[in-house]
Write a protein that holds these residues in place. Structure first.
Motif, PDB file in Angstrom:
ATOM      1  N   LYS A   3      46.349 -83.061  51.956  1.00 51.33           N
ATOM      2  CA  LYS A   3      45.942 -81.726  51.529  1.00 51.33           C
ATOM      3  C   LYS A   3      47.025 -80.689  51.708  1.00 51.33           C
ATOM      4  O   LYS A   3      47.231 -79.812  50.895  1.00 51.33           O
ATOM      5  CB  LYS A   3      44.689 -81.319  52.299  1.00 51.33           C
ATOM      6  CG  LYS A   3      44.132 -79.983  51.887  1.00 51.33           C
ATOM      7  CD  LYS A   3      42.858 -79.675  52.639  1.00 51.33           C
ATOM      8  CE  LYS A   3      42.301 -78.323  52.229  1.00 51.33           C
ATOM      9  NZ  LYS A   3      41.064 -78.006  52.973  1.00 51.33           N
ATOM     10  N   SER A   4      47.777 -80.793  52.787  1.00 50.58           N
ATOM     11  CA  SER A   4      48.790 -79.783  53.084  1.00 50.58           C
ATOM     12  C   SER A   4      49.883 -79.741  52.030  1.00 50.58           C
ATOM     13  O   SER A   4      50.402 -78.680  51.717  1.00 50.58           O
ATOM     14  CB  SER A   4      49.405 -80.048  54.460  1.00 50.58           C
ATOM     15  OG  SER A   4      50.001 -81.340  54.484  1.00 50.58           O
ATOM     16  N   SER A   5      50.244 -80.899  51.483  1.00 48.12           N
ATOM     17  CA  SER A   5      51.340 -80.919  50.525  1.00 48.12           C
ATOM     18  C   SER A   5      50.969 -80.233  49.230  1.00 48.12           C
ATOM     19  O   SER A   5      51.835 -79.804  48.471  1.00 48.12           O
ATOM     20  CB  SER A   5      51.764 -82.364  50.238  1.00 48.12           C
ATOM     21  OG  SER A   5      50.722 -83.064  49.576  1.00 48.12           O
ATOM     22  N   ARG A   6      49.658 -80.108  48.989  1.00 47.54           N
ATOM     23  CA  ARG A   6      49.223 -79.464  47.756  1.00 47.54           C
ATOM     24  C   ARG A   6      49.658 -78.004  47.724  1.00 47.54           C
ATOM     25  O   ARG A   6      49.883 -77.430  46.672  1.00 47.54           O
ATOM     26  CB  ARG A   6      47.699 -79.565  47.646  1.00 47.54           C
ATOM     27  CG  ARG A   6      47.119 -79.071  46.342  1.00 47.54           C
ATOM     28  CD  ARG A   6      45.607 -79.022  46.431  1.00 47.54           C
ATOM     29  NE  ARG A   6      45.074 -80.186  47.122  1.00 47.54           N
ATOM     30  CZ  ARG A   6      43.989 -80.161  47.883  1.00 47.54           C
ATOM     31  NH1 ARG A   6      43.334 -79.037  48.075  1.00 47.54           N
ATOM     32  NH2 ARG A   6      43.571 -81.267  48.477  1.00 47.54           N
ATOM     33  N   TYR A   7      49.746 -77.408  48.904  1.00 48.77           N
ATOM     34  CA  TYR A   7      50.098 -75.992  48.961  1.00 48.77           C
ATOM     35  C   TYR A   7      51.506 -75.766  49.510  1.00 48.77           C
ATOM     36  O   TYR A   7      51.849 -74.668  49.929  1.00 48.77           O
ATOM     37  CB  TYR A   7      49.073 -75.247  49.834  1.00 48.77           C
ATOM     38  CG  TYR A   7      47.659 -75.406  49.345  1.00 48.77           C
ATOM     39  CD1 TYR A   7      46.776 -76.281  49.985  1.00 48.77           C
ATOM     40  CD2 TYR A   7      47.227 -74.699  48.230  1.00 48.77           C
ATOM     41  CE1 TYR A   7      45.481 -76.432  49.523  1.00 48.77           C
ATOM     42  CE2 TYR A   7      45.923 -74.857  47.760  1.00 48.77           C
ATOM     43  CZ  TYR A   7      45.065 -75.722  48.401  1.00 48.77           C
ATOM     44  OH  TYR A   7      43.795 -75.871  47.948  1.00 48.77           O
ATOM     45  N   GLN A   8      52.295 -76.813  49.550  1.00 49.05           N
ATOM     46  CA  GLN A   8      53.669 -76.642  50.002  1.00 49.05           C
ATOM     47  C   GLN A   8      54.422 -75.681  49.086  1.00 49.05           C
ATOM     48  O   GLN A   8      54.260 -75.703  47.862  1.00 49.05           O
ATOM     49  CB  GLN A   8      54.386 -78.000  50.000  1.00 49.05           C
ATOM     50  CG  GLN A   8      54.158 -78.812  51.264  1.00 49.05           C
ATOM     51  CD  GLN A   8      55.040 -80.048  51.275  1.00 49.05           C
ATOM     52  OE1 GLN A   8      55.370 -80.578  50.231  1.00 49.05           O
ATOM     53  NE2 GLN A   8      55.412 -80.490  52.459  1.00 49.05           N
ATOM     54  N   LYS A   9      55.251 -74.872  49.724  1.00 51.62           N
ATOM     55  CA  LYS A   9      56.084 -73.943  48.967  1.00 51.62           C
ATOM     56  C   LYS A   9      57.531 -74.403  48.997  1.00 51.62           C
ATOM     57  O   LYS A   9      57.914 -75.264  49.798  1.00 51.62           O
ATOM     58  CB  LYS A   9      55.967 -72.537  49.548  1.00 51.62           C
ATOM     59  CG  LYS A   9      54.572 -71.937  49.405  1.00 51.62           C
ATOM     60  CD  LYS A   9      54.529 -70.514  49.930  1.00 51.62           C
ATOM     61  CE  LYS A   9      53.140 -69.926  49.761  1.00 51.62           C
ATOM     62  NZ  LYS A   9      53.079 -68.515  50.253  1.00 51.62           N
ATOM     63  N   VAL A  10      58.317 -73.803  48.130  1.00 48.51           N
ATOM     64  CA  VAL A  10      59.729 -74.170  48.040  1.00 48.51           C
ATOM     65  C   VAL A  10      60.432 -73.939  49.372  1.00 48.51           C
ATOM     66  O   VAL A  10      61.296 -74.722  49.786  1.00 48.51           O
ATOM     67  CB  VAL A  10      60.414 -73.374  46.910  1.00 48.51           C
ATOM     68  CG1 VAL A  10      61.926 -73.608  46.916  1.00 48.51           C
ATOM     69  CG2 VAL A  10      59.832 -73.761  45.558  1.00 48.51           C
TER      70      VAL A  10
END
Length: 838
Positions: A3-10
């Motif tokens: 789930k966390s990687s879905r909202y990863q930012k640059v």
């Protein structure tokens, strides 16, 4: 996908170090810098700003046969512009940019748009958390099977060319003696920049042994092998042979598919959750907030309970200003009490009211709105709310009024336009017919208005048109109509008692316009040509009167402009003749109805032929022989003058080829060329094509131009004439002394000959002042080593005078009239000149 990687930012995955160099850095130093920092891309700077990027993949574009390759400045091979992405954007956004633009690196910028790092495809792959997905994905057909394989002795330069042609990132090298394969990637090509060697073979550069993966392995096995060995390419093989090459891009494509699939599942779950929430209320509020129309909701007693953002934009009132208030806060005071009674009566009876209403904004401005009020009864309750939905239609109402204004009035001057003028003329004609009165219609066209537009610009031209309109209006009486039909054309409608009244009005207009206008610091003259037609003498209907006034106006222009002409029936005949000529001209050009006549020129020293001038004639089957003075201006007006020039040029080539075949040595053949042809910059190429077509030398041709040809662009004219001179073509300045004579032309342009206009020759030797001018021109030409030709020589006295003052050549009836082709050939045979001075 976690789930966390879905909202990863640059900013979670990028490298916060930007390796850069100056755009003047040599390529060898760039490669060394990249190797020292173990990076695959470097950014290029100019004036502290990033202006380009160069990567390992760009090696494939280089020419390794160039011995100077290592000293190339990076600016000559870099890619620009540089794609960037904000550090606050999602990793998925970066993946989309990579996919859309087919790049491997993006510049990362902070909230101030300043560079703060770099992100690559590899960074994204390593941070997606899709290992579990890759474990269940076999390699199968995900790899590149049609890989390029070259023999070990193949020259590296040849292999690089093949990579470039096939857009390959990698090639395999096979050594038959060792029965072993090697691999060359784009990164390996960096070695050739540091140590260029044109004779090196592929085997010498190839990396070996190969990192191989079995075709039945999973993509995760391949990804782990790449990561452990820091490579981006694996050779796929089975028990028998090499099957192809698997690249990091193949893994990325699979990861993107997985990412999209996971994202779709998440969106579906979110939609399901929304359906089980207060969906209707949520959507309603969203729609209200997103609406561009203002929305106000009130209770049954009229108290405002909700407004949307568009309400604030349209009225200026914020929610805190109006919630709890009554809608009368918006009242403009422009509607009666009865208006509101009828409004609420419709709402009570029909549940809705719709119409225009004037309200007042918070700043006091009154505006017009289109308002809809709907009565809404809440479910499971007796409570009633009212929703008022409105849009500001003030601009639309103003536009409607402007459309009406534009329909009948000229936008620039405010004068009646053609439509309104025609209406007034029709009404005036009906009244004049009943009362047996006289009317005058006057066409007014400004002289040389285009020159003012071209010189000072269209904005200055618009100002001049408004000033002219005011001056003309100041002359007219109350009840007269001045209209602008378009451009610089005005028309006047006035009642008159007699013809003298028309002449008086026209004289006043011309007099008022003769006073210069102050325009952008310049005094600008704006004379006019005026034509008038009178009812009932010159026409009984609008169309006829306007047509006859227009014809009279064109007659004013023909007689010299800044004048007035009353319509005469003979003008209509001339107009019809001109119209007939216009309709025939194109047909004549297409059907070869033109003919070249030839007028020889005589050398005064040898009495022999000193060249011939080709003169254009038009024999129309219906109109007869038409003078060039009539059809040349017509060709210019129709935009066919260059086409006519090309006809003359081509037929002159035909004649010169015939002269060569017959052994005629009559000097140069002179043809007249329009100023338009020269200004277009195509004259020299047209002449060159003609000379090549008929295999002619340039020195057999002479081009005659008038001084008007140089006015628009002296530099363009000079360039064209110099091209003609390179071909050997001679240049003659025709009608010298009658145009915008400037002696600077004679020194700045490659002119060979001056032709004194016939108007000067006609008055020698009797008129003292005129004779001295001719003598001065001859003396000046001799001192400048220019040949001088006198045109229009018809008398022995003229011949003797020109001989005495040292004139070189004469042309005119005294020596020979213009001749048809047959007459010219006979004339030449009679003269029997074996040689002619060139």
């Amino acid at each position: 996908m976690p789930k966390s990687s879905r909202y990863q930012k640059v900013c979670d995955v990028f490298t916060d170090k930007v390796l850069s160099c100056s755009k003047y850095t040599q390529l060898i130093d760039v490669v060394k810098l990249m190797r020292a920092h173990n990076v695959s891309a470097i950014f290029v700077q100019e004036d502290q700003q990033i202006c380009g990027i160069w990567t390992e993949a760009d090696c494939i574009k280089l020419d390794f046969t160039d011995s100077n390759i290592k000293h190339l400045e990076i600016r000559s091979v870099m890619s620009s512009p540089v794609l960037s992405i904000s550090s606050s954007q999602l990793v998925s956004d970066a993946a989309l940019v990579f996919h859309q633009h087919n790049v491997r690196h993006l510049l990362v910028v902070d909230e101030n748009e300043l560079p703060c790092g770099v992100v690559s495809i590899t960074d994204i792959v390593r941070n997606q958390g899709l290992d579990h997905y890759l474990q269940f994905r076999p390699i199968k057909d995900q790899y590149h099977q049609d890989v390029l394989v070259v023999p070990s002795h193949c020259a590296l330069n040849e292999a690089v060319s093949m990579m470039r042609e096939r857009a390959e990132q990698v090639i395999l090298v096979y050594n038959q003696q060792l029965n072993e394969h090697g691999i060359i990637t784009q990164r390996d090509l960096l070695h050739l920049i540091i140590a260029p060697n044109n004779d090196i073979s592929c085997w010498q550069l190839a990396s070996r042994p190969l990192y191989q993966v079995h075709s039945k392995s999973s993509l995760f096995d391949a990804y782990r092998l790449m990561s452990e060995n820091n490579v981006r390419h694996l050779v796929v093989s089975d028990e028998q042979a090499i099957k192809g090459v698997l690249t990091l891009e193949h893994l990325i494509n699979e990861i993107e598919n997985a990412y999209c699939s996971e994202l779709e599942k998440v969106l579906e779950q979110r939609d399901i959750a929304l359906q089980h929430s207060q969906r209707n209320l949520y959507l309603a509020n969203k729609i209200i907030d997103a609406s561009l129309d203002g929305i106000m909701i009130t209770q049954q007693d009229g108290v405002i309970i909700q407004v949307n953002p568009a309400f604030t934009v349209l009225t200026g009132y914020k929610p805190k200003d109006v919630i709890g208030q009554h809608p009368r806060i918006l009242s403009s005071g422009k509607h009666s009490k009865n208006f509101y009674i009828k409004m609420w009566q419709s709402i009570v009876e029909k549940g809705v009211w719709q119409g225009e209403i004037c309200n007042r904004k918070k700043n006091g401005d009154v505006y017009v709105e289109w308002l809809t009020i709907i009565k809404i009864r809440e479910p499971n309750s007796d409570e009633i709310v009212y929703a008022a939905i409105f849009s500001d239609i003030t601009e639309r109402k103003n536009a409607e009024e402007k459309i009406v204004q534009l329909a009948y009035f000229d936008e620039l001057t405010g004068l009646p336009n053609r439509r309104l003028f025609n209406d007034r003329l029709s009404m005036a004609l009906a009244a004049a017919h009943r009362c047996n009165d006289m009317l005058a219609v006057m066409f007014i066209d400004l002289d040389r208005f285009k020159e003012i537009n071209d010189s000072l610009g269209h904005s200055a031209g618009d100002v001049l048109l408004k000033l002219v309109a005011k001056r003309i209006q100041s002359v007219l009486r109350e009840g007269d109509t001045l209209a602008r039909l378009g451009g610089d054309e005005f028309v006047v409608l006035c009642e008159i008692d007699d013809i003298a009244a028309v002449i008086s009005i026209a004289d006043k207009i011309l007099s008022y316009l003769n006073t210069p206008f102050q325009l952008e610091g310049f005094e600008v003259g704006a004379t006019a040509s005026i034509g008038a037609a009178v009812y009932p003498d010159d026409g009984l209907d609008s169309e006829t009167l306007l047509k006859h006034a227009d014809i009279a106006m064109y007659r004013s222009k023909a007689v010299g402009r800044n004048s007035f002409q009353l319509f005469k029936s003979s003008m209509n005949a001339r107009s019809l003749e001109r119209l007939a000529m216009m309709s025939r001209f194109q047909h004549a050009l297409e059907n070869d109805e033109f003919e070249l006549y030839f007028q020889p020129k005589q050398c005064l020293k040898t009495n022999k032929i000193k060249g011939v001038e080709a003169l254009l004639r038009w024999h129309d089957p219906a109109l007869g022989l038409i003078s060039p003075a009539q059809f040349i201006p017509l060709a210019e007006e129709l935009g066919l003058i260059v086409k006519l020039d090309l006809w003359v040029l081509n037929n002159a080539g035909i004649q010169l080829a015939l002269w060569q075949k017959l052994g005629i040595t009559a000097g140069r053949l002179a043809i007249n060329i329009s100023a338009c042809h020269l200004s277009q910059g195509k004259l020299s190429s047209s002449v060159e094509q003609m000379l090549q077509r008929y295999n002619l030398p340039g020195h057999c041709l002479e081009i005659e131009l008038t001084e008007s040809s140089f006015i628009s662009s002296l530099s363009q004219a000079k360039k064209e004439l110099q091209q003609l001179k390179k071909m050997g073509v001679q240049i003659a300045l025709d009608d010298f002394g009658t145009g915008y004579s400037a002696l600077s032309y004679l020194t700045k342009l490659p002119i060979d000959t001056l032709k004194i206009d016939a108007s000067f020759i006609a008055k020698v030797p009797d008129e003292y002042g005129n004779s001295e001018v001719v003598a001065a021109i001859v003396a000046m030409a001799n001192s400048l080593n220019l040949q001088v030709i006198a045109e229009g020589v018809e008398k022995l006295a003229q011949y003797s005078y020109l001989l005495a003052i040292g004139c070189d050549v004469i042309q005119g009836y005294y020596y020979c009239r213009p001749l048809t082709q047959r007459q010219w050939l006979e004339f030449y045979q009679v003269k029997n000149q074996p040689t002619v001075t060139s």
